[in-house]
Design a protein around this motif. Structure first.
Motif, mmCIF file in Angstrom:
data_model
loop_
_atom_site.group_PDB
_atom_site.id
_atom_site.type_symbol
_atom_site.label_atom_id
_atom_site.label_comp_id
_atom_site.label_asym_id
_atom_site.label_seq_id
_atom_site.Cartn_x
_atom_site.Cartn_y
_atom_site.Cartn_z
ATOM 1 N N ALA A 273 -50.384 21.604 -8.288
ATOM 2 C CA ALA A 273 -49.094 21.014 -8.668
ATOM 3 C C ALA A 273 -48.102 21.134 -7.519
ATOM 4 O O ALA A 273 -47.387 20.174 -7.203
ATOM 5 C CB ALA A 273 -48.554 21.685 -9.925
ATOM 6 N N GLU A 274 -48.050 22.295 -6.868
ATOM 7 C CA GLU A 274 -47.117 22.486 -5.756
ATOM 8 C C GLU A 274 -47.478 21.616 -4.557
ATOM 9 O O GLU A 274 -46.592 21.103 -3.871
ATOM 10 C CB GLU A 274 -47.045 23.958 -5.358
ATOM 11 C CG GLU A 274 -46.279 24.797 -6.351
ATOM 12 C CD GLU A 274 -44.880 24.254 -6.641
ATOM 13 O OE1 GLU A 274 -44.132 23.940 -5.689
ATOM 14 O OE2 GLU A 274 -44.540 24.133 -7.825
ATOM 15 N N GLU A 275 -48.761 21.428 -4.310
ATOM 16 C CA GLU A 275 -49.181 20.557 -3.214
ATOM 17 C C GLU A 275 -48.738 19.117 -3.475
ATOM 18 O O GLU A 275 -48.271 18.423 -2.570
ATOM 19 C CB GLU A 275 -50.695 20.625 -3.045
ATOM 20 C CG GLU A 275 -51.187 19.904 -1.812
ATOM 21 C CD GLU A 275 -52.659 20.146 -1.541
ATOM 22 O OE1 GLU A 275 -53.308 19.193 -1.064
ATOM 23 O OE2 GLU A 275 -53.152 21.250 -1.799
ATOM 24 N N LEU A 276 -48.868 18.662 -4.705
ATOM 25 C CA LEU A 276 -48.421 17.312 -5.051
ATOM 26 C C LEU A 276 -46.897 17.189 -4.952
ATOM 27 O O LEU A 276 -46.382 16.163 -4.515
ATOM 28 C CB LEU A 276 -48.907 16.934 -6.453
ATOM 29 C CG LEU A 276 -50.391 16.603 -6.530
ATOM 30 C CD1 LEU A 276 -50.853 16.543 -7.978
ATOM 31 C CD2 LEU A 276 -50.692 15.293 -5.818
ATOM 32 N N VAL A 277 -46.174 18.233 -5.339
ATOM 33 C CA VAL A 277 -44.707 18.213 -5.208
ATOM 34 C C VAL A 277 -44.320 18.027 -3.750
ATOM 35 O O VAL A 277 -43.419 17.245 -3.433
ATOM 36 C CB VAL A 277 -44.071 19.504 -5.774
ATOM 37 C CG1 VAL A 277 -42.624 19.643 -5.339
ATOM 38 C CG2 VAL A 277 -44.145 19.518 -7.289
ATOM 39 N N ALA B 202 -42.405 13.924 -16.679
ATOM 40 C CA ALA B 202 -41.685 13.566 -15.464
ATOM 41 C C ALA B 202 -40.909 12.282 -15.694
ATOM 42 O O ALA B 202 -41.280 11.456 -16.528
ATOM 43 C CB ALA B 202 -42.666 13.389 -14.306
ATOM 44 N N ARG B 203 -39.832 12.146 -14.939
ATOM 45 C CA ARG B 203 -39.025 10.928 -15.014
ATOM 46 C C ARG B 203 -38.601 10.577 -13.593
ATOM 47 O O ARG B 203 -38.052 11.401 -12.882
ATOM 48 C CB ARG B 203 -37.793 11.159 -15.892
ATOM 49 C CG ARG B 203 -36.991 9.883 -16.109
ATOM 50 C CD ARG B 203 -35.793 10.119 -17.017
ATOM 51 N NE ARG B 203 -34.762 10.852 -16.319
ATOM 52 C CZ ARG B 203 -34.264 12.025 -16.716
ATOM 53 N NH1 ARG B 203 -34.716 12.614 -17.796
ATOM 54 N NH2 ARG B 203 -33.323 12.623 -16.024
ATOM 55 N N ALA C 268 -49.273 12.523 -9.461
ATOM 56 C CA ALA C 268 -50.247 11.616 -8.853
ATOM 57 C C ALA C 268 -49.847 10.168 -9.138
ATOM 58 O O ALA C 268 -49.923 9.307 -8.261
ATOM 59 C CB ALA C 268 -51.648 11.909 -9.375
ATOM 60 N N GLY C 269 -49.393 9.911 -10.353
ATOM 61 C CA GLY C 269 -48.925 8.572 -10.703
ATOM 62 C C GLY C 269 -47.688 8.180 -9.927
ATOM 63 O O GLY C 269 -47.552 7.044 -9.470
ATOM 64 N N VAL C 270 -46.766 9.118 -9.752
ATOM 65 C CA VAL C 270 -45.546 8.863 -8.986
ATOM 66 C C VAL C 270 -45.893 8.550 -7.535
ATOM 67 O O VAL C 270 -45.346 7.613 -6.952
ATOM 68 C CB VAL C 270 -44.581 10.072 -9.073
ATOM 69 C CG1 VAL C 270 -43.480 9.977 -8.035
ATOM 70 C CG2 VAL C 270 -43.996 10.166 -10.467
ATOM 71 N N LEU C 271 -46.799 9.318 -6.949
ATOM 72 C CA LEU C 271 -47.203 9.054 -5.564
ATOM 73 C C LEU C 271 -47.818 7.668 -5.427
ATOM 74 O O LEU C 271 -47.520 6.944 -4.474
ATOM 75 C CB LEU C 271 -48.176 10.126 -5.074
ATOM 76 C CG LEU C 271 -47.530 11.464 -4.733
ATOM 77 C CD1 LEU C 271 -48.591 12.537 -4.543
ATOM 78 C CD2 LEU C 271 -46.670 11.328 -3.490
ATOM 79 N N ARG C 272 -48.674 7.272 -6.376
ATOM 80 C CA ARG C 272 -49.257 5.913 -6.346
ATOM 81 C C ARG C 272 -48.156 4.864 -6.450
ATOM 82 O O ARG C 272 -48.166 3.866 -5.741
ATOM 83 C CB ARG C 272 -50.265 5.737 -7.472
ATOM 84 C CG ARG C 272 -51.620 6.336 -7.194
ATOM 85 C CD ARG C 272 -52.665 5.884 -8.207
ATOM 86 N NE ARG C 272 -52.289 6.168 -9.586
ATOM 87 C CZ ARG C 272 -52.527 7.307 -10.218
ATOM 88 N NH1 ARG C 272 -53.144 8.293 -9.602
ATOM 89 N NH2 ARG C 272 -52.157 7.479 -11.467
ATOM 90 N N LEU C 273 -47.211 5.082 -7.353
ATOM 91 C CA LEU C 273 -46.117 4.137 -7.550
ATOM 92 C C LEU C 273 -45.271 4.002 -6.290
ATOM 93 O O LEU C 273 -45.009 2.898 -5.821
ATOM 94 C CB LEU C 273 -45.240 4.592 -8.723
ATOM 95 C CG LEU C 273 -43.982 3.774 -8.979
ATOM 96 C CD1 LEU C 273 -44.362 2.435 -9.586
ATOM 97 C CD2 LEU C 273 -43.038 4.520 -9.886
ATOM 98 N N LEU C 274 -44.863 5.121 -5.713
ATOM 99 C CA LEU C 274 -44.013 5.079 -4.530
ATOM 100 C C LEU C 274 -44.758 4.523 -3.314
ATOM 101 O O LEU C 274 -44.189 3.781 -2.522
ATOM 102 C CB LEU C 274 -43.461 6.472 -4.227
ATOM 103 C CG LEU C 274 -42.466 7.019 -5.255
ATOM 104 C CD1 LEU C 274 -42.110 8.455 -4.927
ATOM 105 C CD2 LEU C 274 -41.222 6.148 -5.331
ATOM 106 N N THR D 142 -49.010 7.469 -16.605
ATOM 107 C CA THR D 142 -50.261 7.927 -16.034
ATOM 108 C C THR D 142 -51.133 8.697 -17.011
ATOM 109 O O THR D 142 -52.260 9.010 -16.699
ATOM 110 C CB THR D 142 -50.010 8.830 -14.825
ATOM 111 O OG1 THR D 142 -49.267 9.964 -15.256
ATOM 112 C CG2 THR D 142 -49.271 8.085 -13.742
ATOM 113 N N ILE D 143 -50.618 9.015 -18.175
ATOM 114 C CA ILE D 143 -51.402 9.707 -19.193
ATOM 115 C C ILE D 143 -51.173 9.006 -20.517
ATOM 116 O O ILE D 143 -50.200 8.286 -20.672
ATOM 117 C CB ILE D 143 -51.050 11.212 -19.271
ATOM 118 C CG1 ILE D 143 -49.551 11.429 -19.397
ATOM 119 C CG2 ILE D 143 -51.571 11.957 -18.065
ATOM 120 C CD1 ILE D 143 -49.132 12.874 -19.474
ATOM 121 N N PRO D 144 -52.058 9.180 -21.491
ATOM 122 C CA PRO D 144 -51.978 8.410 -22.726
ATOM 123 C C PRO D 144 -50.668 8.552 -23.496
ATOM 124 O O PRO D 144 -50.311 7.687 -24.260
ATOM 125 C CB PRO D 144 -53.137 8.948 -23.560
ATOM 126 C CG PRO D 144 -54.084 9.494 -22.565
ATOM 127 C CD PRO D 144 -53.243 10.010 -21.434
#
Length: 85
Positions: free
Chosen positions: A9-13, A32-33, A59-65, A75-77
């Motif tokens: 989680a910290e690596e993704l942040v 997340a928002r 992960a979804g935010v990174l793909r989006l950006l 990114t989740i149900p």
């Protein structure tokens, strides 16, 4: 490293921080928002969500950006990411 650890989680942040500001806060209904502001993107991350949920959201935010898209993404149900304009 799996998507269930605090280290993941910290690596993704750290990856998100290269593209958006990151704010940890308590949120009732979201993991997340992502908001677009005058100064750029800001990602709010729920402090009470599991590491795994945070990883999926970021992960979804990174793909989006990275895609440059401004379309809302989940990114989740369940309700995971909201794009606020």
């Amino acid at each position: 490293m799996g998507m269930r650890t605090s280290a993941a989680a910290e690596e993704l942040v750290e990856g998100v921080r290269t593209l958006a500001g990151v704010v940890y806060t308590s949120m009732r209904d979201s993991v997340a928002r992502l908001e677009s502001t005058e100064n750029g993107w800001v990602l709010y991350i729920d402090t009470d969500s599991s590491h795994e949920d945070r990883c999926w959201a970021m992960a979804g935010v990174l793909r989006l950006l990275a895609s440059g898209s401004a379309e809302p993404v989940c990114t989740i149900p369940r309700q995971g990411i909201r794009l606020v304009r």
